[in-house]
Design a protein around this motif. Structure first.
Motif, PDB file in Angstrom:
ATOM      1  N   MET A 128       0.845  -1.182   0.000  1.00 15.08           N
ATOM      2  CA  MET A 128       0.000   0.000   0.000  1.00 15.08           C
ATOM      3  C   MET A 128       0.890   1.245   0.000  1.00 15.08           C
ATOM      4  SD  MET A 128      -3.038   0.943   2.587  1.00 15.08           S
ATOM      5  CE  MET A 128      -2.476   2.161   3.734  1.00 15.08           C
ATOM      6  N   SER A 129       0.589   2.174  -0.870  1.00 18.15           N
ATOM      7  CA  SER A 129       1.382   3.398  -0.991  1.00 18.15           C
ATOM      8  C   SER A 129       0.864   4.466  -0.048  1.00 18.15           C
ATOM      9  CB  SER A 129       1.321   3.904  -2.427  1.00 18.15           C
ATOM     10  OG  SER A 129       1.932   5.158  -2.516  1.00 18.15           O
ATOM     11  N   LEU A 130       1.774   5.195   0.540  1.00 17.45           N
ATOM     12  CA  LEU A 130       1.380   6.306   1.403  1.00 17.45           C
ATOM     13  C   LEU A 130       0.855   7.476   0.572  1.00 17.45           C
ATOM     14  CD1 LEU A 130       1.341   7.598   4.236  1.00 17.45           C
ATOM     15  CD2 LEU A 130       3.661   8.366   3.805  1.00 17.45           C
ATOM     16  N   PHE A 131       1.354   7.639  -0.640  1.00 16.09           N
ATOM     17  CA  PHE A 131       0.968   8.764  -1.492  1.00 16.09           C
ATOM     18  C   PHE A 131      -0.229   8.360  -2.353  1.00 16.09           C
ATOM     19  CE2 PHE A 131       5.238   9.672  -0.229  1.00 16.09           C
ATOM     20  CZ  PHE A 131       5.264  11.050  -0.084  1.00 16.09           C
ATOM     21  N   ASN A 132      -1.411   8.275  -1.742  1.00 19.03           N
ATOM     22  CA  ASN A 132      -2.597   7.852  -2.478  1.00 19.03           C
ATOM     23  C   ASN A 132      -3.774   8.814  -2.373  1.00 19.03           C
ATOM     24  OD1 ASN A 132      -3.219   7.367   0.156  1.00 19.03           O
ATOM     25  ND2 ASN A 132      -3.681   5.207  -0.074  1.00 19.03           N
ATOM     26  N   ASP A 133      -3.554  10.035  -1.874  1.00 19.24           N
ATOM     27  CA  ASP A 133      -4.614  11.037  -1.791  1.00 19.24           C
ATOM     28  C   ASP A 133      -4.564  11.948  -3.012  1.00 19.24           C
ATOM     29  OD1 ASP A 133      -5.592  10.305   0.819  1.00 19.24           O
ATOM     30  OD2 ASP A 133      -3.785  11.228   1.660  1.00 19.24           O
ATOM     31  N   ASP A 134      -5.736  12.221  -3.604  1.00 18.29           N
ATOM     32  CA  ASP A 134      -5.823  13.174  -4.714  1.00 18.29           C
ATOM     33  C   ASP A 134      -5.729  14.589  -4.148  1.00 18.29           C
ATOM     34  OD1 ASP A 134      -6.161  11.264  -6.759  1.00 18.29           O
ATOM     35  OD2 ASP A 134      -8.269  11.041  -6.198  1.00 18.29           O
TER      36      ASP A 134
ATOM     37  N   LYS B  32      -0.872  13.027  -6.772  1.00 15.12           N
ATOM     38  CA  LYS B  32      -1.036  12.207  -5.577  1.00 15.12           C
ATOM     39  C   LYS B  32      -0.123  12.711  -4.474  1.00 15.12           C
ATOM     40  CE  LYS B  32      -3.847   9.012  -7.201  1.00 15.12           C
ATOM     41  NZ  LYS B  32      -5.164   8.768  -6.654  1.00 15.12           N
TER      42      LYS B  32
ATOM     43  N   ALA C 170       0.156  12.658   0.267  1.00 16.35           N
ATOM     44  CA  ALA C 170      -0.272  12.058   1.528  1.00 16.35           C
ATOM     45  C   ALA C 170      -0.776  13.162   2.442  1.00 16.35           C
ATOM     46  CB  ALA C 170       0.877  11.305   2.176  1.00 16.35           C
TER      47      ALA C 170
ATOM     48  N   ARG D  42       5.316  14.588  -3.533  1.00 16.61           N
ATOM     49  CA  ARG D  42       6.581  14.175  -4.143  1.00 16.61           C
ATOM     50  C   ARG D  42       7.104  15.307  -5.016  1.00 16.61           C
ATOM     51  NH1 ARG D  42       4.074   8.722  -5.397  1.00 16.61           N
ATOM     52  NH2 ARG D  42       4.948   7.365  -3.819  1.00 16.61           N
TER      53      ARG D  42
ATOM     54  N   HIS E 131      -9.515  15.542  -1.196  1.00 10.71           N
ATOM     55  CA  HIS E 131     -10.791  14.799  -1.170  1.00 10.71           C
ATOM     56  C   HIS E 131     -11.991  15.741  -1.298  1.00 10.71           C
ATOM     57  CE1 HIS E 131      -8.663  11.158  -0.208  1.00 10.71           C
ATOM     58  NE2 HIS E 131      -8.105  11.731   0.841  1.00 10.71           N
TER      59      HIS E 131
END
Length: 109
Positions: free
Chosen positions: A1-7, A36, A38, A65, A79
């Motif tokens: 699971m990636s930590l950087f998954n929030d739009d 993306k 976090a 990033r 979100h």
């Protein structure tokens, strides 16, 4: 699971002259970054003094990033909710990786 998954989106509004000085025209805001990241809440909701206000504040730290061009007056969308930035972004390098960290606040009723 990636930590950087929030739009995440960063929006910037131009300064315009108003009756009482210059202000940001958020109706003319433009998207300056999208990707993306976090978004990590770091404090519980804080209720402001109920005798004077009927709002609550939420706080989060946002990690992106790369070295992202962010101004302290920009708004950030996480979100589908807009947050204001608290202070300047912090850019740092970890080996060959580069990151931008932002502190954000959202006020709600």
């Amino acid at each position: 699971m990636s930590l950087f998954n929030d739009d995440i989106e960063i929006w910037r509004a131009p300064l315009v002259d108003g009756a009482y000085g210059r202000k940001r025209d958020w109706d003319a805001a433009v998207l300056v970054w999208q990707g993306k990241g976090a978004a990590v809440p770091y404090r519980h909701t804080r209720k402001v003094d109920l005798a004077t206000r009927e709002t609550s504040e939420r706080f989060a730290t946002v990690y992106l990033r790369g070295i992202v061009d962010v101004d302290s007056a920009d708004k950030i969308r996480i979100h589908s909710q807009y947050w204001t930035l608290e202070g300047d972004p912090w850019n740092w390098v970890l080996g060959s990786r580069r990151y931008t960290m932002l502190d954000a606040k959202r006020v709600s009723k």
